[in-house]
Motif scaffolding. Structure first.
Motif, short mmCIF file in Angstrom:
data_model
loop_
_atom_site.label_atom_id
_atom_site.label_comp_id
_atom_site.label_asym_id
_atom_site.label_seq_id
_atom_site.Cartn_x
_atom_site.Cartn_y
_atom_site.Cartn_z
N PRO A 150 17.37 -3.45 -3.34
CA PRO A 150 17.58 -3.77 -4.76
C PRO A 150 18.74 -2.93 -5.29
CG PRO A 150 15.81 -2.22 -4.56
CD PRO A 150 16.24 -2.54 -3.15
N GLY A 151 19.27 -3.33 -6.42
CA GLY A 151 20.33 -2.54 -7.03
C GLY A 151 19.80 -1.20 -7.52
N PRO A 152 20.71 -0.25 -7.77
CA PRO A 152 20.29 1.08 -8.22
C PRO A 152 19.60 1.06 -9.57
CG PRO A 152 22.66 0.83 -8.38
CD PRO A 152 22.15 -0.39 -7.67
N ASP A 153 19.76 -0.02 -10.34
CA ASP A 153 19.13 -0.11 -11.65
C ASP A 153 17.81 -0.88 -11.63
OD1 ASP A 153 20.48 -2.41 -10.99
OD2 ASP A 153 21.53 -2.62 -12.89
N PHE A 154 17.31 -1.22 -10.44
CA PHE A 154 15.98 -1.84 -10.28
C PHE A 154 14.92 -0.79 -10.59
CE2 PHE A 154 12.32 -2.44 -7.40
CZ PHE A 154 11.90 -3.69 -7.79
N ARG A 155 13.89 -1.18 -11.34
CA ARG A 155 12.79 -0.26 -11.65
C ARG A 155 11.47 -0.97 -11.39
NH1 ARG A 155 16.17 2.80 -11.36
NH2 ARG A 155 16.96 4.31 -12.82
N LEU A 156 10.55 -0.24 -10.77
CA LEU A 156 9.22 -0.75 -10.47
C LEU A 156 8.21 0.34 -10.76
CD1 LEU A 156 7.40 -2.95 -8.90
CD2 LEU A 156 7.65 -1.39 -6.98
N VAL A 157 7.14 -0.02 -11.46
CA VAL A 157 6.02 0.89 -11.67
C VAL A 157 4.92 0.44 -10.71
CG1 VAL A 157 4.36 1.83 -13.30
CG2 VAL A 157 6.63 1.13 -14.10
N PRO A 158 4.63 1.22 -9.67
CA PRO A 158 3.56 0.83 -8.74
C PRO A 158 2.20 0.84 -9.43
CG PRO A 158 4.98 2.53 -7.78
CD PRO A 158 5.33 2.42 -9.24
N ALA A 206 0.84 -1.20 0.00
CA ALA A 206 0.00 0.00 0.00
C ALA A 206 0.87 1.25 0.00
CB ALA A 206 -0.94 -0.01 1.20
N ALA A 207 1.95 1.23 0.78
CA ALA A 207 2.87 2.38 0.80
C ALA A 207 3.55 2.55 -0.56
CB ALA A 207 3.92 2.19 1.90
N LEU A 208 3.95 1.44 -1.18
CA LEU A 208 4.55 1.50 -2.52
C LEU A 208 3.58 2.08 -3.54
CD1 LEU A 208 6.56 -1.80 -3.03
CD2 LEU A 208 7.22 0.42 -3.89
N ALA A 209 2.32 1.73 -3.43
CA ALA A 209 1.31 2.17 -4.39
C ALA A 209 1.12 3.69 -4.37
CB ALA A 209 -0.02 1.48 -4.13
N ARG A 210 1.46 4.31 -3.26
CA ARG A 210 1.29 5.77 -3.15
C ARG A 210 2.48 6.55 -3.71
NH1 ARG A 210 -0.92 3.84 1.73
NH2 ARG A 210 0.99 4.23 2.88
N LEU A 211 3.53 5.85 -4.11
CA LEU A 211 4.73 6.53 -4.59
C LEU A 211 4.66 6.77 -6.09
CD1 LEU A 211 7.37 4.44 -2.61
CD2 LEU A 211 6.57 6.77 -2.10
N PRO A 212 5.09 7.96 -6.54
CA PRO A 212 5.11 8.22 -7.98
C PRO A 212 6.27 7.49 -8.65
CG PRO A 212 6.00 10.09 -6.80
CD PRO A 212 5.52 9.12 -5.75
N TYR A 213 6.06 7.08 -9.89
CA TYR A 213 7.09 6.35 -10.62
C TYR A 213 8.40 7.11 -10.70
CZ TYR A 213 9.75 4.28 -14.38
OH TYR A 213 10.77 3.73 -15.12
N ASP A 214 8.34 8.43 -10.78
CA ASP A 214 9.58 9.20 -10.94
C ASP A 214 10.39 9.32 -9.65
OD1 ASP A 214 7.88 10.98 -9.69
OD2 ASP A 214 8.24 12.62 -11.10
N ASP A 215 9.89 8.76 -8.55
CA ASP A 215 10.66 8.74 -7.30
C ASP A 215 11.20 7.32 -7.06
OD1 ASP A 215 11.87 9.19 -4.88
OD2 ASP A 215 10.07 10.02 -3.91
N GLN A 216 12.08 6.89 -7.96
CA GLN A 216 12.63 5.54 -7.87
C GLN A 216 13.45 5.32 -6.60
OE1 GLN A 216 12.21 2.62 -9.85
NE2 GLN A 216 10.44 3.83 -10.53
N GLU A 217 14.04 6.36 -6.06
CA GLU A 217 14.79 6.21 -4.81
C GLU A 217 13.84 5.77 -3.69
OE1 GLU A 217 17.26 9.02 -1.76
OE2 GLU A 217 17.61 9.32 -3.91
N ALA A 218 12.67 6.41 -3.59
CA ALA A 218 11.68 6.04 -2.58
C ALA A 218 11.12 4.64 -2.86
CB ALA A 218 10.56 7.07 -2.51
N ILE A 219 10.94 4.32 -4.13
CA ILE A 219 10.44 2.99 -4.49
C ILE A 219 11.44 1.92 -4.08
CG2 ILE A 219 9.96 1.49 -6.47
CD1 ILE A 219 8.51 3.94 -7.73
#
Length: 181
Positions: free
Chosen positions: A54-62, A29-42
């Motif tokens: 995760p590594g710095p090159d990990f990407r997730l779209v909530p 639920a906390a992840l779902a509230r994060l914007p995609y452009d804030d990958q550091e917070a994700i």
């Protein structure tokens, strides 16, 4: 399922797993509230969910949905698109540079098949996804499956058996379509 284990109701192991569900749901639920452009917070939220950075090159779209989190491992350069369900009570390993399309489900848990045993606990089996795999939108991978390095799982496929390396699978149930060499 290959590697299947039965976790019976009332056992310490099942109680421990189920006790982790509310934590995982809160993390998702906390992840779902994060914007995609804030990958550091994700990435920070992912670390809270999985217990590993995760590594710095990990990407997730909530959003992402997960039922435990602590049995989920991702390699370097993994991309997870929106709406994925990662039910990891049986354990999920995702190899380096793997791409996971939107609304993919990796499901490691279920219930016993015999009707008389269906409410006596759960069954779990791990999923292993190799390196450089692409799992297309809406695909489902069931517990006990290994997806080999370099394989492609077509959109909408339901994977019930192992996928050889460098192979395209499609359909329900998924079948090998061709080699990718």
């Amino acid at each position: 399922m290959k590697g299947e284990r039965r976790l019976r109701r009332g056992t310490d192991e099942l109680r421990e797993l189920v006790a982790g569900v509310p934590r995982a749901f809160a993390c998702c639920a906390a992840l779902a509230r994060l914007p995609y452009d804030d990958q550091e917070a994700i990435r920070a939220a992912w670390e809270t969910l999985t217990g590993r950075a995760p590594g710095p090159d990990f990407r997730l779209v909530p959003p992402v949905h997960c039922d435990h989190g602590l049995r989920l491992r991702v390699g370097a350069g993994v991309f997870v698109n929106h709406g994925c369900t990662l039910n990891d009570m049986g354990g999920i390993e995702i190899g380096d540079r793997t791409l996971i399309g939107p609304n993919v489900s990796l499901l490691t848990g279920g219930h016993p098949m015999p009707v008389a045993e269906r409410h006596d606990g759960i069954v779990v089996a791990p999923i292993r996804v190799g390196a450089d795999v692409w799992i297309g939108a809406g695909a489902i991978v069931l517990g006990g499956v290994t997806v080999g390095d370099g394989a492609v799982v077509a959109a909408g496929a339901v994977v019930t058996r192992d996928v050889p390396p460098a192979t395209l699978v499609a359909g329900t149930p998924a079948r090998a379509v061709r080699r990718l060499d």
